[in-house]
Design an enzyme around this catalytic site. Structure first.
Site, PDB file in Angstrom:
ATOM      1  N   ARG A 120       2.676   4.577  -2.221  1.00 42.13           N
ATOM      2  CA  ARG A 120       3.291   4.841  -3.733  1.00 42.13           C
ATOM      3  C   ARG A 120       4.259   5.068  -4.127  1.00 42.13           C
ATOM      4  O   ARG A 120       5.229   5.070  -2.770  1.00 42.13           O
ATOM      5  CB  ARG A 120       2.121   6.476  -3.334  1.00 42.13           C
ATOM      6  N   TRP A 174      14.629  12.339   4.091  1.00 36.99           N
ATOM      7  CA  TRP A 174      15.788  12.253   3.930  1.00 36.99           C
ATOM      8  C   TRP A 174      16.694  11.755   4.601  1.00 36.99           C
ATOM      9  O   TRP A 174      17.433  12.463   5.838  1.00 36.99           O
ATOM     10  CB  TRP A 174      16.151  13.924   2.791  1.00 36.99           C
ATOM     11  N   GLU A 186      13.874  24.437  -5.309  1.00 37.80           N
ATOM     12  CA  GLU A 186      14.472  24.597  -4.295  1.00 37.80           C
ATOM     13  C   GLU A 186      15.664  26.344  -4.916  1.00 37.80           C
ATOM     14  O   GLU A 186      15.949  26.826  -4.708  1.00 37.80           O
ATOM     15  CB  GLU A 186      15.422  23.815  -3.552  1.00 37.80           C
ATOM     16  N   GLY A 234       0.545  -0.988   0.280  1.00 40.09           N
ATOM     17  CA  GLY A 234      -0.110   0.296  -0.101  1.00 40.09           C
ATOM     18  C   GLY A 234       0.717   1.606   0.100  1.00 40.09           C
ATOM     19  O   GLY A 234       0.368   2.214   0.566  1.00 40.09           O
ATOM     20  N   ASP A 283      12.664  19.763   7.304  1.00 43.72           N
ATOM     21  CA  ASP A 283      13.189  20.766   9.090  1.00 43.72           C
ATOM     22  C   ASP A 283      15.002  19.613   8.833  1.00 43.72           C
ATOM     23  O   ASP A 283      15.204  18.871   9.599  1.00 43.72           O
ATOM     24  CB  ASP A 283      12.731  19.622   9.039  1.00 43.72           C
ATOM     25  N   ASP A 313      19.477  20.635   7.253  1.00 42.59           N
ATOM     26  CA  ASP A 313      20.071  22.027   6.406  1.00 42.59           C
ATOM     27  C   ASP A 313      19.769  23.437   7.442  1.00 42.59           C
ATOM     28  O   ASP A 313      19.635  23.942   6.956  1.00 42.59           O
ATOM     29  CB  ASP A 313      19.936  21.635   5.051  1.00 42.59           C
TER      30      ASP A 313
END
Length: 373
Positions: free
Chosen positions: A85, A347, A127, A83, A192, A194
């Site tokens: 994505r 990340w 960015e 389930g 949240d 760097d």
């Protein structure tokens, strides 16, 4: 999310053949877009096409693809079975935001890519500095047009947008229309990490935390002050740290202050550009390497973050490593739970390898977002 990865990805995506392949899964139903409505999210950003066997699937909901290789068939089928994505990172050149022809072609190419690879949407990762309100509005319109185009094909396609950690101060000169972006997409992923941007006039730069909870909280509150609903905010957290060289010689392995070289970025003197990004697995290996002298992991109560000093094997000089571990991540995940945010993210989820003793705590910290009170 790093710009060099995104640029490489967009160049690769644009040359992907448009011909659709056959469903690689034994159950062809898995090649349909996941028909799952709004839910709490755990989005993991992936930069490596082969590390998925090490993922913890307990609460993962979305994987953001930030690599140029094709998605492995096994990953596609495994994700859909759980389930989860799969969404592509989406970089868009700011200079083309007023070009309607380019926009239409870009949206059509992205939609075709998603349909032909049996995936589930896009994650916008623009960015660039934007200070012109007109350009900011054009970016919002791009996201809205993309979302509308995708939803017209399948209501369950997902469109998300990555944003800087604070909406109030034009962080990195990203003066975006954050409220508009939240309405134009399914949710925002607040990056949240760097966060080290110390003032214009600092004469002495010190190594410090990458993602202090106090800044995470204040940044999130500022998003809500714009009228953005908490259900539209996902807290993106780091599974990496920064290795900073300490200038001078008056250090011991227990010294707290580490003076680092100035590193100018957008007018700031003291930034994480003075350090080198190191993933969590490597940091743990360094701590366990008997050849590397270190002072052991210390805890900074002010920034609620771990760090340690060590002697660099190559230069013989002292360095300081600031990073996140299960304890610091749990503090921030608890903020996300208390604020009733849409979810959490990482990340990146390829920072942990096959050592379960190292990885279980990190996955557990993020999975704690879903625990029942």
């Amino acid at each position: 999310m790093k710009i060099f990865i995104i640029i490489s990805l967009i160049l690769t995506i644009l040359i992907i053949q448009s011909k659709s392949k056959e469903c690689p899964c034994s159950n062809v139903e898995l090649c349909k877009p996941l028909e799952i409505g709004p839910r709490k999210e755990f989005i993991g950003f992936s930069v490596n096409s082969t590390f998925y066997p090490y993922y913890n699937w307990d609460h993962l909901t979305t994987i953001g693809i930030f690599y140029s290789e094709d998605i492995e068939d096994e990953l596609l089928c495994m994700a859909k079975t759980n389930g989860v994505r799969l969404v592509y990172s989406a970089f868009y050149p700011v200079e083309q935001l007023s070009n309607e022809t380019y926009i239409d072609q870009w949206i059509n190419e992205k939609l075709e890519l998603v349909q032909n690879t049996f995936t589930d949407g896009l994650n916008f990762d623009v960015e660039y500095p934007i200070t012109d309100p007109i350009v900011a509005q054009q970016y919002t319109q791009l996201v809205a047009a993309t979302n509308n185009a995708f939803k017209s094909v399948n209501l369950y396609y997902q469109i998300s947008v990555d944003v800087a950690w604070d909406a109030s101060n034009c962080i990195d000169y990203r003066c975006y229309d954050y409220l508009g972006l939240s309405k134009a997409s399914d949710f925002l992923v607040v990056m949240d990490y760097d966060m080290k941007l110390d003032g214009y006039y600092f004469k002495t730069c010190l190594a410090s935390a990458n993602s202090p909870p106090s800044s995470v909280l204040s940044g999130m509150v500022n998003f809500t002050k714009l009228g953005i609903d908490e259900s539209s905010l996902v807290m993106g957290l780091p599974w990496y740290g920064y290795n900073y060289p300490c200038i001078g010689s008056n250090y011991t392995l227990q010294t707290f202050e580490c003076i680092i070289p100035p590193s100018s970025y957008l007018g700031y003197n003291c930034t994480d550009a003075s350090g080198i990004e190191i993933n969590y697995s490597i940091i743990m290996n360094m701590l366990n390497d008997t050849a590397i002298q270190n002072g052991g992991v210390q805890w900074d109560s002010e920034s609620e973050s771990p760090y340690f000093n060590f002697i660099d094997l190559f230069s013989g000089t002292q360095h300081q490593m600031w990073f996140d571990n299960p304890d610091s991540l749990t503090i921030k995940v608890n903020i996300a739970r208390t604020m009733n945010l849409r979810g959490v993210g990482v990340w990146n989820i390829d920072q942990l390898w096959d050592d379960h003793s190292l990885s279980s705590g990190m996955w557990g910290a993020l999975n704690s977002f879903f625990k029942i009170n």
